[in-house]
Design a protein around this motif. Structure first.
Motif, PDB file in Angstrom:
ATOM      1  N   UNK A 243       0.807  -1.213   0.000  1.00 50.07           N
ATOM      2  CA  UNK A 243       0.000   0.000   0.000  1.00 50.07           C
ATOM      3  C   UNK A 243       0.839   1.260   0.000  1.00 50.07           C
ATOM      4  N   UNK A 244       2.010   1.216   0.676  1.00 49.08           N
ATOM      5  CA  UNK A 244       2.870   2.401   0.714  1.00 49.08           C
ATOM      6  C   UNK A 244       3.367   2.749  -0.689  1.00 49.08           C
ATOM      7  N   UNK A 245       3.753   1.738  -1.452  1.00 50.95           N
ATOM      8  CA  UNK A 245       4.244   1.972  -2.811  1.00 50.95           C
ATOM      9  C   UNK A 245       3.149   2.571  -3.688  1.00 50.95           C
ATOM     10  N   UNK A 246       1.948   2.045  -3.558  1.00 43.81           N
ATOM     11  CA  UNK A 246       0.821   2.601  -4.318  1.00 43.81           C
ATOM     12  C   UNK A 246       0.573   4.055  -3.918  1.00 43.81           C
ATOM     13  N   UNK A 247       0.768   4.357  -2.641  1.00 45.83           N
ATOM     14  CA  UNK A 247       0.608   5.742  -2.172  1.00 45.83           C
ATOM     15  C   UNK A 247       1.623   6.673  -2.796  1.00 45.83           C
ATOM     16  N   UNK A 248       2.874   6.205  -2.933  1.00 47.54           N
ATOM     17  CA  UNK A 248       3.921   7.022  -3.564  1.00 47.54           C
ATOM     18  C   UNK A 248       3.601   7.264  -5.044  1.00 47.54           C
ATOM     19  N   UNK A 249       3.097   6.224  -5.714  1.00 49.38           N
ATOM     20  CA  UNK A 249       2.737   6.375  -7.132  1.00 49.38           C
ATOM     21  C   UNK A 249       1.603   7.393  -7.269  1.00 49.38           C
ATOM     22  N   UNK A 250       0.652   7.363  -6.341  1.00 50.72           N
ATOM     23  CA  UNK A 250      -0.448   8.340  -6.362  1.00 50.72           C
ATOM     24  C   UNK A 250       0.090   9.765  -6.251  1.00 50.72           C
ATOM     25  N   UNK A 251       1.114   9.956  -5.429  1.00 51.59           N
ATOM     26  CA  UNK A 251       1.717  11.288  -5.291  1.00 51.59           C
ATOM     27  C   UNK A 251       2.287  11.759  -6.627  1.00 51.59           C
ATOM     28  N   UNK A 252       2.957  10.856  -7.350  1.00 50.45           N
ATOM     29  CA  UNK A 252       3.529  11.214  -8.656  1.00 50.45           C
ATOM     30  C   UNK A 252       2.429  11.509  -9.674  1.00 50.45           C
ATOM     31  N   UNK A 253       1.372  10.708  -9.638  1.00 53.88           N
ATOM     32  CA  UNK A 253       0.237  10.955 -10.543  1.00 53.88           C
ATOM     33  C   UNK A 253      -0.348  12.336 -10.263  1.00 53.88           C
ATOM     34  N   UNK A 254      -0.530  12.646  -8.985  1.00 56.30           N
ATOM     35  CA  UNK A 254      -1.082  13.947  -8.614  1.00 56.30           C
ATOM     36  C   UNK A 254      -0.196  15.098  -9.061  1.00 56.30           C
ATOM     37  N   UNK A 255       1.132  14.909  -8.971  1.00 54.88           N
ATOM     38  CA  UNK A 255       2.062  15.967  -9.376  1.00 54.88           C
ATOM     39  C   UNK A 255       1.913  16.290 -10.870  1.00 54.88           C
ATOM     40  N   UNK A 283      -9.027   7.214  -5.395  1.00 56.90           N
ATOM     41  CA  UNK A 283      -7.980   6.196  -5.273  1.00 56.90           C
ATOM     42  C   UNK A 283      -7.208   6.381  -3.980  1.00 56.90           C
ATOM     43  N   UNK A 284      -6.840   7.625  -3.666  1.00 59.18           N
ATOM     44  CA  UNK A 284      -6.050   7.897  -2.452  1.00 59.18           C
ATOM     45  C   UNK A 284      -6.783   7.463  -1.190  1.00 59.18           C
ATOM     46  N   UNK A 285      -8.086   7.688  -1.158  1.00 63.48           N
ATOM     47  CA  UNK A 285      -8.874   7.308   0.023  1.00 63.48           C
ATOM     48  C   UNK A 285      -8.793   5.801   0.257  1.00 63.48           C
ATOM     49  N   UNK A 286      -8.849   5.021  -0.836  1.00 62.95           N
ATOM     50  CA  UNK A 286      -8.844   3.577  -0.700  1.00 62.95           C
ATOM     51  C   UNK A 286      -7.448   3.011  -0.505  1.00 62.95           C
ATOM     52  N   UNK A 287      -6.433   3.690  -1.041  1.00 67.76           N
ATOM     53  CA  UNK A 287      -5.055   3.212  -0.892  1.00 67.76           C
ATOM     54  C   UNK A 287      -4.662   3.166   0.584  1.00 67.76           C
ATOM     55  N   UNK A 288      -5.221   4.052   1.393  1.00 65.64           N
ATOM     56  CA  UNK A 288      -4.934   4.063   2.827  1.00 65.64           C
ATOM     57  C   UNK A 288      -5.339   2.754   3.496  1.00 65.64           C
ATOM     58  N   UNK A 289      -6.201   2.009   2.844  1.00 65.08           N
ATOM     59  CA  UNK A 289      -6.690   0.748   3.406  1.00 65.08           C
ATOM     60  C   UNK A 289      -5.952  -0.473   2.887  1.00 65.08           C
ATOM     61  N   UNK A 290      -4.959  -0.253   2.012  1.00 66.45           N
ATOM     62  CA  UNK A 290      -4.218  -1.368   1.416  1.00 66.45           C
ATOM     63  C   UNK A 290      -3.029  -1.735   2.307  1.00 66.45           C
ATOM     64  N   UNK A 291      -2.857  -3.038   2.515  1.00 69.36           N
ATOM     65  CA  UNK A 291      -1.758  -3.534   3.339  1.00 69.36           C
ATOM     66  C   UNK A 291      -0.412  -3.065   2.789  1.00 69.36           C
TER      67      UNK A 291
END
Length: 291
Positions: A243-255, A283-291
């Motif tokens: 989930x942390x990796x997906x969160x980092x990718x979301x940050x790049x997408x947002x940028x 997506x960001x809301x749900x990524x917080x729930x990913x292991x």
């Protein structure tokens, strides 16, 4: 394959004199946080059970409960008969005429059993066979909660794929309108220059125009955004849930989306960018729930 941090598992073990129930509930958390509720005489095994849970669940806010119910004839708490008899004797000596009816005897007995040491509790020892059964039940509960997490993860994955697909479609719309956007910017600049009552060096104007248009060019942002979206989908399909990796990718997408929005200078494109941001927030809301 991703896993959710939300889950529930339960297992029951029946021993000769007691029934033990183990429950595990997990919610999302940045780290592993285990809250244990277990009877005092199982505390000596708490660390061992915590380690068993940590090896499987890895991350999340975990509520671990161990409950027991006596089903046999033996109990850990017994009446201290000698102490109760002594209390009764002393109470009668306080006022010899206090006991006149059987009901008076009952009232004295109620007072006696509430006195200190009227009840005695023997510390229970956990034998190897009992704890082995508890460990097995804990493993069953862990299997159940992990299955729950996997099923929740599959539902999350479908949701992620849908939102990424929506962003990709909006990106195609942006690409389709980009030529019209640049043409409109160029046309506005040329019109503004033509209204100036001075002679303008055509070569210099062309150089300035190119420089100005480059500031609004979003080619790199479009390429990087497409790559980040593909990388997000690829990460979803990996064996380990991250989930942390997906969160980092979301940050790049947002940028990249934000940069496109700041460079757009074109209402239809800015509208598409706003829609992208809306999909990304889901997506960001749900990524917080990913292991």
């Amino acid at each position: 394959m991703i896993q959710s941090m939300t889950g529930f598992g339960k297992a029951i073990v029946q021993l000769p004199t007691k029934k033990i129930t183990i429950e595990l509930k997990s919610l999302n958390s940045k780290n592993l946080d285990i809250n244990a509720r277990i009877p005092s005489f199982y505390r000596e095994k708490e660390l061992q059970m915590r380690n068993t849970i940590a090896k499987v669940l890895v991350r999340g806010k975990i509520d671990f409960g161990l409950f027991y119910e006596i089903t046999g004839e033996q109990t850990a708490t017994q009446v201290n008969q000698n102490a109760v008899r002594e209390y009764l004797r002393q109470l009668k000596e306080v006022h010899p005429e206090i006991v006149k009816t059987p009901q008076d005897e009952i009232e004295l007995l109620k007072m006696a059993v509430r006195m200190p040491d009227a009840l005695k509790t023997e510390k229970e020892e956990i034998d190897d066979e009992e704890f082995s059964a508890i460990e097995e039940a804990l493993k069953q509960a862990l299997i159940e909660i992990e299955t729950f997490r996997i099923e929740e993860g599959q539902a999350l994955e479908k949701d992620f794929v849908l939102h990424v697909k929506n962003i990709s479609e909006l990106l195609h719309e942006v690409e389709a309108m980009d030529g019209e956007r640049i043409g409109g910017i160029r046309e506005r600049l040329e019109k503004a220059v033509s209204e100036v009552k001075e002679n303008v060096d055509a070569n210099r104007f062309e150089q300035e125009l190119i420089y100005y248009l480059e500031k609004y060019d979003i080619t790199e942002e479009k390429v990087r955004l497409a790559n980040h979206l593909d990388y997000f989908l690829t990460t979803l399909e990996t064996h380990d849930s991250n989930g942390r990796k997906l969160g980092f990718i979301c940050q790049e997408i947002g940028r990249e989306i934000n940069t496109m929005g700041s460079k757009a200078n074109y209402a239809p494109m800015q509208k598409a960018v706003v829609q992208m941001k809306d999909e990304l927030e889901k997506i960001k809301e749900q990524v917080l729930n990913v292991l």
